[in-house]
Design an enzyme around this catalytic site. Structure first.
Site, short mmCIF file in Angstrom:
data_model
loop_
_atom_site.label_atom_id
_atom_site.label_comp_id
_atom_site.label_asym_id
_atom_site.label_seq_id
_atom_site.Cartn_x
_atom_site.Cartn_y
_atom_site.Cartn_z
N ASP A 1 -2.14 18.09 -7.82
CA ASP A 1 -2.76 17.42 -8.97
C ASP A 1 -2.11 17.95 -10.25
OD1 ASP A 1 -4.46 16.13 -7.20
OD2 ASP A 1 -5.92 17.76 -7.24
N ASP B 1 6.26 14.15 -8.57
CA ASP B 1 6.78 13.03 -9.35
C ASP B 1 6.63 13.33 -10.84
OD1 ASP B 1 3.88 12.90 -8.72
OD2 ASP B 1 3.97 11.51 -10.40
N GLU C 1 0.79 25.23 3.86
CA GLU C 1 0.85 24.03 3.00
C GLU C 1 -0.46 23.92 2.22
OE1 GLU C 1 1.50 20.20 4.87
OE2 GLU C 1 1.65 19.21 2.91
N GLU D 1 -6.84 22.67 2.44
CA GLU D 1 -7.14 21.43 1.71
C GLU D 1 -8.63 21.46 1.37
OE1 GLU D 1 -5.48 18.18 0.71
OE2 GLU D 1 -7.51 18.24 -0.01
N LYS E 1 -3.56 16.20 -18.90
CA LYS E 1 -4.07 16.19 -20.28
C LYS E 1 -3.77 17.51 -20.99
CE LYS E 1 -7.96 13.08 -19.64
NZ LYS E 1 -9.36 13.10 -19.27
#
Ligand SMILES: C[S@@+](CC[C@H](N)C(=O)[O-])C[C@H]1O[C@@H](n2cnc3c(N)ncnc32)[C@H](O)[C@@H]1O
Length: 323
Positions: free
Chosen positions: A104, A140, A29, A54, A108
Protein backbone atom coordinates in the site's frame (compact mmCIF):
# COMPACT_ATOMS: atom_id res chain seq x y z
CA UNK A 1 -0.07 -24.68 6.36
CA UNK A 2 -1.97 -21.85 8.06
CA UNK A 3 -0.14 -20.82 11.24
CA UNK A 4 -1.58 -18.72 14.01
CA UNK A 5 0.23 -16.55 16.48
CA UNK A 6 -0.03 -19.31 19.08
CA UNK A 7 1.67 -21.80 16.71
CA UNK A 8 4.91 -19.80 16.69
CA UNK A 9 7.80 -19.67 19.12
CA UNK A 10 9.47 -16.33 19.84
CA UNK A 11 11.83 -16.40 18.06
CA UNK A 12 11.12 -19.47 15.97
CA UNK A 13 13.56 -21.64 14.02
CA UNK A 14 13.51 -22.98 10.44
CA UNK A 15 14.26 -26.46 11.80
CA UNK A 16 10.97 -26.39 13.72
CA UNK A 17 8.89 -24.70 11.02
CA UNK A 18 10.30 -26.76 8.14
CA UNK A 19 11.43 -30.05 9.69
CA UNK A 20 11.84 -31.76 6.28
CA UNK A 21 13.79 -28.93 4.63
CA UNK A 22 15.56 -27.02 7.42
CA UNK A 23 18.64 -26.15 5.37
CA UNK A 24 16.92 -24.56 2.41
CA UNK A 25 16.91 -20.79 1.92
CA UNK A 26 14.05 -19.03 3.69
CA UNK A 27 11.89 -16.29 2.14
CA UNK A 28 9.29 -14.08 3.81
CA UNK A 29 6.58 -12.40 1.72
CA UNK A 30 4.78 -9.43 3.24
CA UNK A 31 1.24 -8.69 2.05
CA UNK A 32 0.93 -11.61 -0.39
CA UNK A 33 -2.62 -10.66 -1.43
CA UNK A 34 -4.27 -13.61 -3.13
CA UNK A 35 -0.99 -15.52 -3.11
CA UNK A 36 -0.18 -15.85 -6.80
CA UNK A 37 3.47 -14.88 -6.41
CA UNK A 38 5.02 -17.79 -4.55
CA UNK A 39 3.64 -20.67 -6.66
CA UNK A 40 5.18 -18.87 -9.68
CA UNK A 41 8.52 -18.05 -8.08
CA UNK A 42 9.18 -21.14 -5.94
CA UNK A 43 9.97 -23.56 -8.82
CA UNK A 44 12.48 -21.08 -10.31
CA UNK A 45 14.43 -21.10 -7.00
CA UNK A 46 14.10 -24.84 -6.35
CA UNK A 47 11.42 -24.50 -3.67
CA UNK A 48 12.98 -22.57 -0.79
CA UNK A 49 11.15 -22.44 2.56
CA UNK A 50 8.43 -19.79 2.56
CA UNK A 51 6.50 -17.79 5.14
CA UNK A 52 3.80 -15.40 3.95
CA UNK A 53 2.26 -12.78 6.20
CA UNK A 54 -0.95 -10.93 5.38
CA UNK A 55 -3.60 -9.05 7.34
CA UNK A 56 -6.54 -10.05 5.17
CA UNK A 57 -8.18 -13.32 6.21
CA UNK A 58 -9.81 -13.83 2.84
CA UNK A 59 -6.44 -13.43 1.12
CA UNK A 60 -4.97 -15.91 3.58
CA UNK A 61 -7.42 -18.59 2.52
CA UNK A 62 -6.94 -17.89 -1.19
CA UNK A 63 -3.15 -18.07 -0.85
CA UNK A 64 -3.38 -21.25 1.20
CA UNK A 65 -5.48 -22.87 -1.51
CA UNK A 66 -2.98 -21.87 -4.19
CA UNK A 67 -0.08 -23.36 -2.22
CA UNK A 68 -2.05 -26.55 -1.66
CA UNK A 69 -3.02 -26.79 -5.35
CA UNK A 70 0.63 -26.26 -6.32
CA UNK A 71 1.58 -29.01 -3.80
CA UNK A 72 4.16 -26.79 -2.12
CA UNK A 73 4.71 -28.36 1.29
CA UNK A 74 7.39 -26.15 2.85
CA UNK A 75 5.26 -22.99 2.79
CA UNK A 76 3.28 -21.40 5.60
CA UNK A 77 0.90 -18.46 5.64
CA UNK A 78 -0.20 -16.48 8.65
CA UNK A 79 -2.66 -13.69 9.35
CA UNK A 80 -0.72 -11.13 11.31
CA UNK A 81 0.74 -7.69 10.93
CA UNK A 82 4.15 -7.95 9.32
CA UNK A 83 6.02 -5.93 11.90
CA UNK A 84 5.32 -8.01 15.04
CA UNK A 85 5.96 -11.18 13.04
CA UNK A 86 9.36 -9.99 11.86
CA UNK A 87 10.18 -8.57 15.28
CA UNK A 88 8.99 -11.50 17.37
CA UNK A 89 9.18 -14.66 15.27
CA UNK A 90 11.98 -14.33 12.71
CA UNK A 91 15.42 -14.88 14.23
CA UNK A 92 18.38 -12.67 13.27
CA UNK A 93 20.34 -13.52 10.12
CA UNK A 94 17.93 -16.24 9.04
CA UNK A 95 16.23 -14.98 5.85
CA UNK A 96 17.53 -15.03 2.29
CA UNK A 97 14.82 -12.73 1.03
CA UNK A 98 11.96 -10.50 2.13
CA UNK A 99 9.51 -9.96 -0.71
CA UNK A 100 7.24 -6.94 -0.86
CA UNK A 101 5.11 -6.73 -3.99
CA UNK A 102 2.91 -3.68 -4.52
CA UNK A 103 2.62 -2.61 -0.88
CA UNK A 104 0.00 0.00 0.00
CA UNK A 105 1.66 3.26 -1.14
CA UNK A 106 0.01 5.69 1.32
CA UNK A 107 0.18 8.40 -1.35
CA UNK A 108 -1.25 11.37 0.58
CA UNK A 109 1.11 14.01 1.94
CA UNK A 110 1.84 13.38 5.62
CA UNK A 111 0.97 9.66 5.40
CA UNK A 112 4.52 8.44 4.69
CA UNK A 113 4.86 7.28 8.28
CA UNK A 114 2.37 4.50 7.48
CA UNK A 115 4.59 3.05 4.76
CA UNK A 116 6.22 -0.26 5.50
CA UNK A 117 9.52 0.42 3.73
CA UNK A 118 10.97 3.09 5.98
CA UNK A 119 14.40 3.08 7.59
CA UNK A 120 13.31 1.50 10.93
CA UNK A 121 11.65 -1.49 9.23
CA UNK A 122 14.53 -1.81 6.78
CA UNK A 123 17.01 -1.82 9.68
CA UNK A 124 15.01 -4.58 11.35
CA UNK A 125 14.89 -6.40 8.00
CA UNK A 126 18.68 -6.13 7.74
CA UNK A 127 18.94 -7.71 11.18
CA UNK A 128 16.80 -10.66 10.09
CA UNK A 129 18.46 -11.13 6.66
CA UNK A 130 21.62 -13.11 6.09
CA UNK A 131 24.52 -11.16 4.65
CA UNK A 132 23.88 -11.01 0.89
CA UNK A 133 20.16 -11.56 1.42
CA UNK A 134 17.82 -8.90 0.08
CA UNK A 135 14.50 -7.12 0.34
CA UNK A 136 12.84 -7.49 -3.07
CA UNK A 137 10.59 -4.51 -3.69
CA UNK A 138 8.22 -4.17 -6.64
CA UNK A 139 5.81 -1.28 -7.09
CA UNK A 140 3.96 0.68 -9.71
CA UNK A 141 4.23 3.76 -7.48
CA UNK A 142 7.20 5.87 -8.59
CA UNK A 143 7.20 8.15 -5.57
CA UNK A 144 7.11 5.29 -3.03
CA UNK A 145 9.87 3.61 -5.03
CA UNK A 146 12.16 6.66 -4.75
CA UNK A 147 11.18 7.10 -1.09
CA UNK A 148 12.02 3.49 -0.15
CA UNK A 149 15.32 3.61 -2.09
CA UNK A 150 16.31 6.77 -0.18
CA UNK A 151 15.33 5.14 3.13
CA UNK A 152 17.36 2.02 2.32
CA UNK A 153 20.40 4.16 1.38
CA UNK A 154 20.04 6.14 4.63
CA UNK A 155 20.45 3.00 6.72
CA UNK A 156 23.90 2.38 5.21
CA UNK A 157 23.13 -1.36 5.40
CA UNK A 158 22.22 -2.13 1.78
CA UNK A 159 23.56 -2.06 -1.75
CA UNK A 160 20.73 -1.26 -4.20
CA UNK A 161 20.48 -3.59 -7.20
CA UNK A 162 18.14 -2.28 -9.87
CA UNK A 163 17.08 -5.29 -11.89
CA UNK A 164 14.10 -6.42 -13.91
CA UNK A 165 11.36 -7.80 -11.64
CA UNK A 166 11.02 -11.58 -11.51
CA UNK A 167 8.35 -12.72 -13.98
CA UNK A 168 6.28 -13.90 -11.00
CA UNK A 169 6.03 -10.32 -9.67
CA UNK A 170 4.35 -9.33 -12.93
CA UNK A 171 1.60 -11.91 -12.43
CA UNK A 172 0.24 -10.83 -9.03
CA UNK A 173 -3.27 -9.46 -8.86
CA UNK A 174 -2.01 -5.90 -8.52
CA UNK A 175 0.62 -6.29 -11.23
CA UNK A 176 -2.08 -7.41 -13.67
CA UNK A 177 -4.25 -4.48 -12.63
CA UNK A 178 -1.47 -1.96 -13.33
CA UNK A 179 -0.51 -3.70 -16.56
CA UNK A 180 -4.09 -3.41 -17.81
CA UNK A 181 -3.90 0.32 -17.11
CA UNK A 182 -0.64 0.48 -19.08
CA UNK A 183 1.38 1.51 -16.00
CA UNK A 184 5.04 0.58 -15.53
CA UNK A 185 6.57 -1.38 -12.69
CA UNK A 186 9.69 -0.58 -10.63
CA UNK A 187 11.83 -3.26 -9.04
CA UNK A 188 14.85 -3.06 -6.76
CA UNK A 189 16.68 -5.40 -4.40
CA UNK A 190 18.08 -3.93 -1.19
CA UNK A 191 21.00 -6.33 -0.71
CA UNK A 192 22.34 -6.52 2.83
CA UNK A 193 26.03 -5.57 2.97
CA UNK A 194 26.36 -4.85 6.68
CA UNK A 195 24.75 -6.17 9.87
CA UNK A 196 23.13 -3.41 11.94
CA UNK A 197 24.93 -2.57 15.18
CA UNK A 198 21.71 -2.85 17.21
CA UNK A 199 18.34 -4.29 16.32
CA UNK A 200 15.76 -1.60 15.59
CA UNK A 201 13.09 -1.50 18.24
CA UNK A 202 12.01 2.14 17.97
CA UNK A 203 9.56 1.31 15.25
CA UNK A 204 6.43 3.29 14.65
CA UNK A 205 3.65 0.72 14.81
CA UNK A 206 2.38 -0.16 11.38
CA UNK A 207 -1.33 0.71 11.12
CA UNK A 208 -3.54 -1.71 12.93
CA UNK A 209 -5.80 -3.92 10.91
CA UNK A 210 -8.75 -1.97 9.55
CA UNK A 211 -10.65 -5.12 8.69
CA UNK A 212 -14.37 -4.73 8.99
CA UNK A 213 -15.49 -6.50 12.16
CA UNK A 214 -18.82 -8.27 11.60
CA UNK A 215 -21.55 -6.85 13.83
CA UNK A 216 -25.25 -6.03 14.18
CA UNK A 217 -27.25 -3.60 16.29
CA UNK A 218 -30.57 -4.63 17.76
CA UNK A 219 -33.02 -3.85 20.49
CA UNK A 220 -33.53 -6.73 22.89
CA UNK A 221 -36.54 -7.50 25.05
CA UNK A 222 -36.03 -7.02 28.79
CA UNK A 223 -36.88 -10.65 29.41
CA UNK A 224 -34.29 -12.45 27.32
CA UNK A 225 -33.77 -15.87 28.86
CA UNK A 226 -30.29 -17.24 28.21
CA UNK A 227 -31.21 -20.44 30.05
CA UNK A 228 -33.29 -21.28 26.98
CA UNK A 229 -30.09 -21.60 24.97
CA UNK A 230 -29.37 -24.96 23.40
CA UNK A 231 -26.55 -26.00 21.12
CA UNK A 232 -27.53 -25.09 17.60
CA UNK A 233 -26.12 -25.74 14.11
CA UNK A 234 -26.44 -23.52 11.02
CA UNK A 235 -25.23 -24.86 7.67
CA UNK A 236 -24.58 -22.91 4.50
CA UNK A 237 -26.93 -24.39 1.82
CA UNK A 238 -23.97 -24.44 -0.61
CA UNK A 239 -21.75 -26.19 1.93
CA UNK A 240 -19.25 -23.34 2.35
CA UNK A 241 -19.43 -23.37 6.16
CA UNK A 242 -21.00 -24.88 9.25
CA UNK A 243 -21.55 -22.78 12.36
CA UNK A 244 -22.27 -24.51 15.66
CA UNK A 245 -23.29 -22.24 18.52
CA UNK A 246 -21.90 -24.22 21.43
CA UNK A 247 -22.50 -22.11 24.50
CA UNK A 248 -23.90 -18.86 25.80
CA UNK A 249 -22.30 -17.18 28.82
CA UNK A 250 -23.62 -14.25 30.81
CA UNK A 251 -21.01 -11.68 31.78
CA UNK A 252 -20.55 -10.54 35.36
CA UNK A 253 -21.64 -7.18 33.98
CA UNK A 254 -25.40 -7.03 33.75
CA UNK A 255 -26.98 -7.40 30.31
CA UNK A 256 -23.82 -8.52 28.56
CA UNK A 257 -23.24 -11.99 27.22
CA UNK A 258 -21.04 -13.99 24.93
CA UNK A 259 -21.64 -16.90 22.57
CA UNK A 260 -19.01 -19.48 21.75
CA UNK A 261 -19.21 -20.60 18.11
CA UNK A 262 -17.40 -23.38 16.29
CA UNK A 263 -16.92 -22.47 12.62
CA UNK A 264 -15.87 -25.05 10.04
CA UNK A 265 -14.95 -24.05 6.49
CA UNK A 266 -13.00 -26.10 4.01
CA UNK A 267 -9.68 -26.78 5.78
CA UNK A 268 -10.05 -24.02 8.38
CA UNK A 269 -11.72 -24.58 11.76
CA UNK A 270 -12.03 -21.74 14.26
CA UNK A 271 -13.61 -21.21 17.67
CA UNK A 272 -14.83 -17.64 17.91
CA UNK A 273 -16.57 -15.51 20.49
CA UNK A 274 -19.54 -13.32 19.60
CA UNK A 275 -20.17 -10.65 22.23
CA UNK A 276 -23.45 -8.91 22.94
CA UNK A 277 -23.00 -5.61 24.80
CA UNK A 278 -25.40 -2.88 25.81
CA UNK A 279 -24.95 0.51 24.09
CA UNK A 280 -25.51 3.91 25.69
CA UNK A 281 -28.85 4.34 23.87
CA UNK A 282 -30.21 1.07 25.28
CA UNK A 283 -29.76 -0.95 22.07
CA UNK A 284 -27.35 -3.90 21.95
CA UNK A 285 -24.28 -4.51 19.82
CA UNK A 286 -23.60 -8.03 18.55
CA UNK A 287 -19.97 -8.16 17.51
CA UNK A 288 -17.25 -10.67 16.76
CA UNK A 289 -14.86 -10.78 19.74
CA UNK A 290 -11.18 -10.11 19.10
CA UNK A 291 -10.11 -12.84 21.53
CA UNK A 292 -7.91 -15.41 19.79
CA UNK A 293 -7.39 -13.24 16.70
CA UNK A 294 -10.10 -14.81 14.54
CA UNK A 295 -9.68 -14.80 10.78
CA UNK A 296 -12.71 -12.97 9.43
CA UNK A 297 -14.20 -15.31 6.87
CA UNK A 298 -17.65 -15.93 5.42
CA UNK A 299 -18.22 -18.57 8.11
CA UNK A 300 -17.18 -16.21 10.91
CA UNK A 301 -19.56 -13.56 9.56
CA UNK A 302 -22.21 -16.28 9.50
CA UNK A 303 -21.50 -16.96 13.19
CA UNK A 304 -22.38 -13.33 13.98
CA UNK A 305 -25.45 -13.61 11.75
CA UNK A 306 -26.47 -16.84 13.52
CA UNK A 307 -26.26 -15.22 16.96
CA UNK A 308 -28.24 -12.26 15.63
CA UNK A 309 -30.90 -14.60 14.23
CA UNK A 310 -31.10 -16.45 17.57
CA UNK A 311 -31.71 -13.13 19.33
CA UNK A 312 -34.27 -12.09 16.70
CA UNK A 313 -36.20 -15.29 17.26
CA UNK A 314 -36.46 -14.26 20.93
CA UNK A 315 -37.91 -10.83 20.22
CA UNK A 316 -34.81 -8.82 19.23
CA UNK A 317 -35.41 -6.15 16.59
CA UNK A 318 -32.46 -5.55 14.29
CA UNK A 319 -31.78 -1.94 13.25
CA UNK A 320 -28.44 -2.48 11.52
CA UNK A 321 -26.56 -5.39 10.01
CA UNK A 322 -22.82 -5.17 9.37
CA UNK A 323 -21.85 -8.66 8.25
C1 LIG B 1 -1.85 -3.54 -2.69
S1 LIG B 1 -2.00 -5.12 -1.99
C2 LIG B 1 -0.83 -6.10 -2.89
C3 LIG B 1 -1.10 -7.58 -2.79
C4 LIG B 1 -0.14 -8.50 -3.55
N1 LIG B 1 1.22 -8.39 -3.06
C5 LIG B 1 -0.21 -8.26 -5.04
O1 LIG B 1 0.79 -7.83 -5.61
O2 LIG B 1 -1.27 -8.53 -5.64
C6 LIG B 1 -1.20 -4.91 -0.42
C7 LIG B 1 -1.45 -6.07 0.52
O3 LIG B 1 -0.71 -5.88 1.73
C8 LIG B 1 -1.49 -6.30 2.83
N2 LIG B 1 -0.97 -5.57 4.01
C9 LIG B 1 -1.09 -4.25 4.28
N3 LIG B 1 -0.48 -3.96 5.43
C10 LIG B 1 0.05 -5.11 5.91
C11 LIG B 1 0.79 -5.46 7.08
N4 LIG B 1 1.11 -4.55 7.99
N5 LIG B 1 1.16 -6.74 7.26
C12 LIG B 1 0.83 -7.68 6.35
N6 LIG B 1 0.11 -7.41 5.22
C13 LIG B 1 -0.26 -6.16 5.01
C14 LIG B 1 -2.91 -5.92 2.43
O4 LIG B 1 -3.88 -6.68 3.11
C15 LIG B 1 -2.90 -6.22 0.93
O5 LIG B 1 -3.29 -7.56 0.65
Amino acid sequence: MILRLSDFQFPDAPARLYPDTPDRDWYLEVGFGDGRFWPHLAPTLDFPNYLGVEISGVSLLKAHRRLRDARIENAHVTKLLALPLVQGVIPPESLTGIIVNFPDPWPKAGHEEHRLLRAPFLTLAANRLKLGGAVWFTTDHDEYFEFACAQARDTGLFELDFTAPPASALETKYALKWRELGLGVNHVRFRKIKHPDAPAFDIHPYPAEEAHVPHAILTLPDTLDLNAFEKFTARDPRGAYTVILLEAYRSVRRDEFTFLAHVVEDELTQEVLVNVTRRADGSSLVRLGRFGGPIITTGVKAAVATVTAWLEERGGVVTHRGY
